[in-house]
Write a protein that holds these residues in place. Structure first.
Motif, PDB file in Angstrom:
ATOM      1  N   UNK A  79      58.304  19.447  27.872  1.00  0.00           N
ATOM      2  CA  UNK A  79      58.284  20.826  28.349  1.00  0.00           C
ATOM      3  C   UNK A  79      56.879  21.390  28.515  1.00  0.00           C
ATOM      4  N   UNK A  80      55.853  20.643  28.186  1.00  0.00           N
ATOM      5  CA  UNK A  80      54.495  21.144  28.325  1.00  0.00           C
ATOM      6  C   UNK A  80      53.873  20.762  29.655  1.00  0.00           C
ATOM      7  N   UNK A  81      52.551  20.895  29.716  1.00  0.00           N
ATOM      8  CA  UNK A  81      51.803  20.489  30.908  1.00  0.00           C
ATOM      9  C   UNK A  81      51.415  19.023  30.751  1.00  0.00           C
ATOM     10  N   UNK A  82      51.928  18.174  31.617  1.00  0.00           N
ATOM     11  CA  UNK A  82      51.724  16.733  31.472  1.00  0.00           C
ATOM     12  C   UNK A  82      50.248  16.369  31.553  1.00  0.00           C
TER      13      UNK A  82
ATOM     14  N   UNK B 117      56.151  11.228  24.231  1.00  0.00           N
ATOM     15  CA  UNK B 117      56.748  12.554  24.401  1.00  0.00           C
ATOM     16  C   UNK B 117      57.068  12.874  25.855  1.00  0.00           C
ATOM     17  N   UNK B 118      56.504  12.126  26.788  1.00  0.00           N
ATOM     18  CA  UNK B 118      56.734  12.408  28.198  1.00  0.00           C
ATOM     19  C   UNK B 118      58.185  12.099  28.585  1.00  0.00           C
TER      20      UNK B 118
ATOM     21  N   UNK C  81      46.771   8.894  39.903  1.00  0.00           N
ATOM     22  CA  UNK C  81      47.120   8.104  41.086  1.00  0.00           C
ATOM     23  C   UNK C  81      48.623   8.056  41.345  1.00  0.00           C
ATOM     24  N   UNK C  82      49.411   8.129  40.262  1.00  0.00           N
ATOM     25  CA  UNK C  82      50.860   8.017  40.384  1.00  0.00           C
ATOM     26  C   UNK C  82      51.546   9.137  39.618  1.00  0.00           C
ATOM     27  N   UNK C  83      52.743   9.478  40.085  1.00  0.00           N
ATOM     28  CA  UNK C  83      53.560  10.501  39.423  1.00  0.00           C
ATOM     29  C   UNK C  83      54.470   9.903  38.354  1.00  0.00           C
ATOM     30  N   UNK C  84      54.750   8.629  38.463  1.00  0.00           N
ATOM     31  CA  UNK C  84      55.621   7.975  37.499  1.00  0.00           C
ATOM     32  C   UNK C  84      55.418   6.476  37.540  1.00  0.00           C
ATOM     33  N   UNK C  85      55.874   5.806  36.498  1.00  0.00           N
ATOM     34  CA  UNK C  85      55.808   4.351  36.419  1.00  0.00           C
ATOM     35  C   UNK C  85      57.184   3.847  36.003  1.00  0.00           C
ATOM     36  N   UNK C  86      57.735   2.933  36.797  1.00  0.00           N
ATOM     37  CA  UNK C  86      59.073   2.407  36.553  1.00  0.00           C
ATOM     38  C   UNK C  86      58.981   0.935  36.169  1.00  0.00           C
TER      39      UNK C  86
ATOM     40  N   UNK D 159      53.933  13.293  35.664  1.00  0.00           N
ATOM     41  CA  UNK D 159      53.803  14.606  36.284  1.00  0.00           C
ATOM     42  C   UNK D 159      54.947  15.466  35.770  1.00  0.00           C
ATOM     43  N   UNK D 160      54.874  16.752  36.033  1.00  0.00           N
ATOM     44  CA  UNK D 160      55.922  17.655  35.587  1.00  0.00           C
ATOM     45  C   UNK D 160      57.181  17.447  36.423  1.00  0.00           C
ATOM     46  N   UNK D 161      58.297  17.194  35.751  1.00  0.00           N
ATOM     47  CA  UNK D 161      59.589  17.069  36.419  1.00  0.00           C
ATOM     48  C   UNK D 161      60.589  17.969  35.709  1.00  0.00           C
ATOM     49  N   UNK D 162      61.594  18.383  36.444  1.00  0.00           N
ATOM     50  CA  UNK D 162      62.591  19.298  35.889  1.00  0.00           C
ATOM     51  C   UNK D 162      63.908  18.574  35.663  1.00  0.00           C
ATOM     52  N   UNK D 163      64.643  18.996  34.627  1.00  0.00           N
ATOM     53  CA  UNK D 163      66.008  18.517  34.423  1.00  0.00           C
ATOM     54  C   UNK D 163      66.948  19.543  35.030  1.00  0.00           C
ATOM     55  N   UNK D 164      68.039  19.051  35.606  1.00  0.00           N
ATOM     56  CA  UNK D 164      68.947  19.928  36.339  1.00  0.00           C
ATOM     57  C   UNK D 164      70.383  19.660  35.929  1.00  0.00           C
TER      58      UNK D 164
END
Length: 405
Positions: free
Chosen positions: A167-170, A211-212, A301-306, A341-346
């Motif tokens: 919930x914070x700033x990534x 925590x991310x 460089x990236x928003x996520x790593x899978x 990066x910041x993502x939202x749960x919906x």
């Protein structure tokens, strides 16, 4: 899909094949008993942290019923003499679950991992590995992130919640992590024992800050992959599941195997030799310089790593060479995307709870109930890895447990 030999090159891939072979190729249980006995003899904790008990009902001396200890070559002979059936979807999920569950990067491999790594058994597992890579139900193991249906499953483990949405700033959290990791490395260089064989343990993981937010795909009616594949789980409980709103233009790096992991470490190296050397020496047998990705730099460089399932099976637990140093992929569950990066749960949260028996470890969806249109959509939908959470049924999924950190 990867090749059978690529699958067997990874410790977790070999363990998957061993679990699968002793489950689907063993009609009378003799193969599983032989493999277990051989693994016990090879386990570094045999007789101390791992013991073998013999129960008798006729009053005789238990020592008269000791299970013989076959050699790895004898176990391999049993494998070679047993047909290899095509694994079902359930076979694959349970074997993968178990291979993930027993991963450990802070001590020596257990006896089963040692057994699967012996040349004789490794070669004898080749037909099983070929059956895995040819299985239609394993085809998704090499696929990239499923952008249309990402779920975050928060595991309620004892008095804590694991994998809760961040919930914070990534960007601030990554900067703090980078500074604290550098400080920990400097402190370890000053204070940790120089002897790599010293009985000492420190940080062993190489994942982004835990925590991310981390998410996985849905496995059709079996629920989120994040409830199936959890390393070092030991606590059964409920889990709260929500959908993640994946940014449309999200840049996601795919860890598909050792080369992809090495490339990430090479482009954004962070020295962790002093912090990791004792644990990673025990798990890999390698002594030398160690690096992990600088996740703060990766996040620019990236928003996520899978991590694909195939990437996990071929990479986790190995000493992956990186320009004279090496790295270990450790602590990252199969199919998990970690968001830098910041993502939202919906959407409306769902509660999933554990059901028994343990051999299948099904999960059931507890709330909200499936009624009306949701139930109709469930009946109409095919079983698919990309199935939205709103259509998940009340069958199938392993109990969640606490993460190691």
């Amino acid at each position: 899909m990867i090749s059978a030999r690529e699958l067997l090159a990874g410790p977790r891939g070999r363990r998957l094949c061993l679990e699968l072979a002793t489950a689907v190729r063993d009609d009378d249980g003799g193969l599983a008993v032989a493999a277990s006995a051989a693994a016990f003899a090879l386990d570094p904790g045999a007789g101390t942290s791992r013991v073998r008990l013999t129960a008798v009902s006729d009053g005789s001396d238990p020592s008269e019923h000791e299970v013989p200890t076959p050699s790895p070559a004898e176990v391999a002979g049993l494998f070679r003499g047993t047909p290899t059936p095509s694994p079902t979807e359930a076979d694959l999920l349970v074997a993968l679950r178990d291979a993930v569950d027993v991963a450990r990067y802070w001590q020596e491999p257990d006896g089963e991992d040692v057994l699967a790594a012996t040349p004789d058994v490794r070669e004898a597992l080749l037909p099983t590995a070929q059956a895995v890579v040819s299985a239609p139900h394993a085809a998704w193991w090499t696929t990239p992130i499923e952008r249309s249906a990402q779920l975050v499953a928060t595991l309620d483990a004892r008095d804590s919640q694991i994998y809760a949405p961040f919930t914070g700033a990534v960007v601030d959290h990554l900067a703090t992590w980078r500074a604290e990791t550098a400080q920990a490395e400097e402190r370890a260089a000053r204070e940790y024992p120089r002897d790599v064989r010293a009985s000492f343990s420190g940080s062993w993981w190489s994942i982004p800050p835990h925590a991310l937010t981390g998410s996985t795909r849905a496995l059709g009616s079996s629920g989120p992959a994040g409830l199936w594949f959890v390393e070092d789980r030991f606590d059964d409980g409920a889990a709260t599941v929500r959908a993640v709103a994946v940014p449309p233009q999200a840049r996601v790096y795919e860890i598909t195997g050792p080369d992809a992991w090495a490339d990430l470490c090479r482009r954004h190296p962070l020295d962790v030799t002093a912090c990791r050397r004792h644990d990673w020496f025990r798990t890999t047998g390698r002594d030398g310089a160690w690096v992990i990705p600088d996740w703060a730099a990766v996040g620019r460089e990236y928003d996520g790593v899978h991590l694909t399932v195939a990437g996990y099976l071929t990479t986790a637990g190995r000493a992956v060479p990186v320009d004279g140093a090496a790295s270990v992929l450790a602590g990252w569950d199969a199919d998990r995307t970690v968001w830098l990066t910041d993502v939202a749960v919906t959407g409306e949260p769902q509660t999933w709870g554990a059901a028994r028996p343990r051999d299948l470890d099904p999960h059931r969806r507890l709330s909200p109930p499936l009624d009306g249109p949701d139930r109709a959509r469930l009946v109409a939908q095919p079983r698919s890895a990309s199935m939205a959470v709103a259509t998940a049924s009340s069958t199938g999924v392993v109990p969640p447990t606490r993460s190691h950190w």
